[in-house]
Write an enzyme that holds these catalytic residues in place. Structure first.
Site, PDB file in Angstrom:
ATOM      1  N   HIS A 141      47.878  45.809  39.392  1.00 54.76           N
ATOM      2  CA  HIS A 141      47.198  44.577  39.796  1.00 54.76           C
ATOM      3  C   HIS A 141      47.100  43.603  38.622  1.00 54.76           C
ATOM      4  CE1 HIS A 141      44.007  42.322  42.060  1.00 54.76           C
ATOM      5  NE2 HIS A 141      43.707  41.968  40.831  1.00 54.76           N
ATOM      6  N   GLU A 142      46.631  44.104  37.488  1.00 60.45           N
ATOM      7  CA  GLU A 142      46.478  43.230  36.317  1.00 60.45           C
ATOM      8  C   GLU A 142      47.835  42.790  35.772  1.00 60.45           C
ATOM      9  OE1 GLU A 142      43.618  41.961  35.771  1.00 60.45           O
ATOM     10  OE2 GLU A 142      42.760  43.319  37.256  1.00 60.45           O
TER      11      GLU A 142
ATOM     12  N   HIS B 132      49.076  39.786  37.688  1.00 55.52           N
ATOM     13  CA  HIS B 132      48.524  38.544  37.124  1.00 55.52           C
ATOM     14  C   HIS B 132      49.315  38.137  35.878  1.00 55.52           C
ATOM     15  CE1 HIS B 132      44.935  38.175  39.575  1.00 55.52           C
ATOM     16  NE2 HIS B 132      44.539  39.398  39.271  1.00 55.52           N
TER      17      HIS B 132
END
Length: 145
Positions: free
Chosen positions: A64-65, A68
């Site tokens: 998820h990170e 980004h």
């Protein structure tokens, strides 16, 4: 576990792109699994997520990170609501939301000796000073919930 090396490994294996910054554990994170900092490119991760849910869930949070991270440096939409972000997250099987950690704050339960009412408080109550709001009876500490 060397966190930065692990994040680099996940980045290459799952995205095919290199992670060029640092990853850190941040014990102050409470409700989130991780954070991406566009200003300097580093990632913070919540160690409680790793300890509680294990490596499989933690890897999904790393994805998820990294979604980004990679979208930001490609000049695409890197925020949660952006289509690019949602599509990339679906491709790499990342978590959309971090699993909730149990609320560690407990309550004190006081019982009225007259009417039996149960009163929950987070802070201790001075039993010499305060009484039941319903019947003005004396209170006693019943249990911690």
């Amino acid at each position: 576990m060397n966190l930065t090396n692990y994040v680099k490994q996940v980045s290459v294996e799952d995205f095919g792109w290199e992670f060029r910054h640092q990853a850190y554990w941040n014990k102050r994170l409470r409700t989130t699994g991780g954070r991406f900092f566009p200003k300097d490119g580093h990632l913070d991760f919540n160690p409680k997520i790793y300890e509680t849910f294990g490596l499989e869930i933690f890897r999904k949070i790393v994805r998820h990170e990294l979604a980004h991270y990679h979208l930001y440096y490609q000049g695409k939409g890197y925020r949660h609501g952006d289509r690019d972000f949602k599509e990339l997250l679906k491709q790499v099987d990342g978590l959309r939301y971090a699993p909730s950690l149990s609320n560690s704050q407990s309550f004190l339960v006081y019982e009225c000796l007259s009417c039996g009412a149960l009163i929950r408080r987070r802070r201790r109550v001075n039993l010499q000073k305060y009484r039941c709001g319903r019947c003005m009876g004396k209170l006693r500490l019943s249990e911690k919930a």
